[in-house]
Design a protein around this motif. Sequence first.
Motif, PDB file in Angstrom:
ATOM      1  N   ARG A  71       0.829  -1.217   0.000  1.00 53.71           N
ATOM      2  CA  ARG A  71       0.000   0.000   0.000  1.00 53.71           C
ATOM      3  C   ARG A  71       0.856   1.257   0.000  1.00 53.71           C
ATOM      4  O   ARG A  71       0.453   2.284  -0.565  1.00 53.71           O
ATOM      5  CB  ARG A  71      -0.959  -0.001   1.193  1.00 53.71           C
ATOM      6  N   ASP A  77       1.856   1.660  -3.650  1.00 60.79           N
ATOM      7  CA  ASP A  77       0.723   2.096  -4.469  1.00 60.79           C
ATOM      8  C   ASP A  77       0.402   3.565  -4.221  1.00 60.79           C
ATOM      9  O   ASP A  77       0.186   4.346  -5.154  1.00 60.79           O
ATOM     10  CB  ASP A  77      -0.504   1.240  -4.178  1.00 60.79           C
ATOM     11  N   ARG A  78       0.356   3.944  -2.947  1.00 58.93           N
ATOM     12  CA  ARG A  78      -0.016   5.319  -2.627  1.00 58.93           C
ATOM     13  C   ARG A  78       1.067   6.299  -3.053  1.00 58.93           C
ATOM     14  O   ARG A  78       0.771   7.363  -3.621  1.00 58.93           O
ATOM     15  CB  ARG A  78      -0.306   5.443  -1.123  1.00 58.93           C
ATOM     16  N   SER A  79       2.334   5.971  -2.789  1.00 64.14           N
ATOM     17  CA  SER A  79       3.421   6.860  -3.201  1.00 64.14           C
ATOM     18  C   SER A  79       3.459   7.001  -4.720  1.00 64.14           C
ATOM     19  O   SER A  79       3.616   8.106  -5.256  1.00 64.14           O
ATOM     20  CB  SER A  79       4.770   6.316  -2.705  1.00 64.14           C
ATOM     21  N   CYS A  81       2.781   8.295   3.254  1.00 65.53           N
ATOM     22  CA  CYS A  81       2.208   6.996   2.908  1.00 65.53           C
ATOM     23  C   CYS A  81       2.628   5.928   3.912  1.00 65.53           C
ATOM     24  O   CYS A  81       1.834   5.034   4.253  1.00 65.53           O
ATOM     25  CB  CYS A  81       2.622   6.600   1.494  1.00 65.53           C
ATOM     26  N   GLU A 126       0.279   3.747   6.647  1.00 63.72           N
ATOM     27  CA  GLU A 126       0.391   2.292   6.810  1.00 63.72           C
ATOM     28  C   GLU A 126       0.630   1.921   8.273  1.00 63.72           C
ATOM     29  O   GLU A 126       0.035   0.968   8.788  1.00 63.72           O
ATOM     30  CB  GLU A 126       1.527   1.757   5.936  1.00 63.72           C
ATOM     31  N   SER A 152     -10.173  -0.211  -4.184  1.00 65.78           N
ATOM     32  CA  SER A 152      -8.850   0.351  -3.969  1.00 65.78           C
ATOM     33  C   SER A 152      -8.353   0.894  -5.306  1.00 65.78           C
ATOM     34  O   SER A 152      -8.959   0.651  -6.352  1.00 65.78           O
ATOM     35  CB  SER A 152      -7.876  -0.709  -3.418  1.00 65.78           C
TER      36      SER A 152
END
Length: 357
Positions: A89, A92-94, A134, A138, A296
């Motif tokens: 995650r 993905d977010r970064s 990010c 997490e 997502s």
Amino acid sequence: MTTVAWFHCFAGIAGDMALSALVDAGADLDDVLSIVRRVPVQGWTVEVEPVLRNGLAATHVDVRCQETPIVRTYSHIRGLLAEARLPARVLDRSSAVFARLADAEGRLHRRSPAHVHFHEVGALDAIVDVVGVCAALEVLGVDTVTASAVATGTGMIRSAHGVLPNPPPAVVELLRGAPLHGVDVPVEHLPNVTQVVLGTAASDIEAGGQTVVEVAANVDDVTGETLAHAVAALFDAGALDAWVTPVLMKKGRPGHVVSALADDGVVAQVVATLMAETGTLGVRGRRVERWVAQRSAATVDIGGLPVRVKVSPGRVKAEHDDAARAARLSGLPAREVARRAEDAWRAQGEPWSDDPA
């Protein structure tokens, strides 16, 4: 239960402000930095101190870096993230953040996103801020990020490109479609803090769904082109959904109902847009509930171009705007770009699971 982080952007938001807010909210800084240090860049340190801003107690996370002439491209940063072996995650977010930045800069400089040169946002402190935020999400186990309307200021600010208006064009592009409100002060942030609230979202059954406002107007004197433009404008104004329904009106006249769904925070601007774009003299509204499947987001690379995909149980779908933009730049049909993006996610993505474990 879904863990939610709500950012209250009453004085704007920036990478260091978001990171500081998450650390203040309980993200263990050592755990956060242990993730950030996986990114293969050197020459940075972090200092943390409690501060007061206009009487508000806050935490200041200060990322300090050695000056360097290196100007990184989006492709360079994408490679750094891929090499870092970040948690899924966090990666993905970064990646999604830098993809949005590359897209915004690419639009402004009329360049392919893959070849955009990052100046401020490619510097070490920006990389640490983005990956740090990010990573903090997490560490806190945040599943969903939401935000208030974003406050923007006035005046001028300095950048690598010289003196620019506040907010600068790249920020305006990034905030496209987001609810905003102006603060009539010639500074970027006031009092230079961002608040984050952590909580859990009740299940749809317990909460009865998400409460939204449905607004609608009957029109019988507009063209199809105007209707299509009105729907697009409603989305730009922040509508969650918008559509047109053909109806038979009084005296047998054919007409249309233009409808939109909106959160409370953007209802006023959605209504104003509906009236302005259709010329209607009245809009009606009612509160309704909607149930939204878990989903997502991820970003895949198609020929050096970022394409976002939405993933839900049993389905993956490419974002049309991204596929259309990549199609224009690559010369491929949009449907082919979408197919490749969905196949790329299936090839590299993990199977969908709504199991909290």
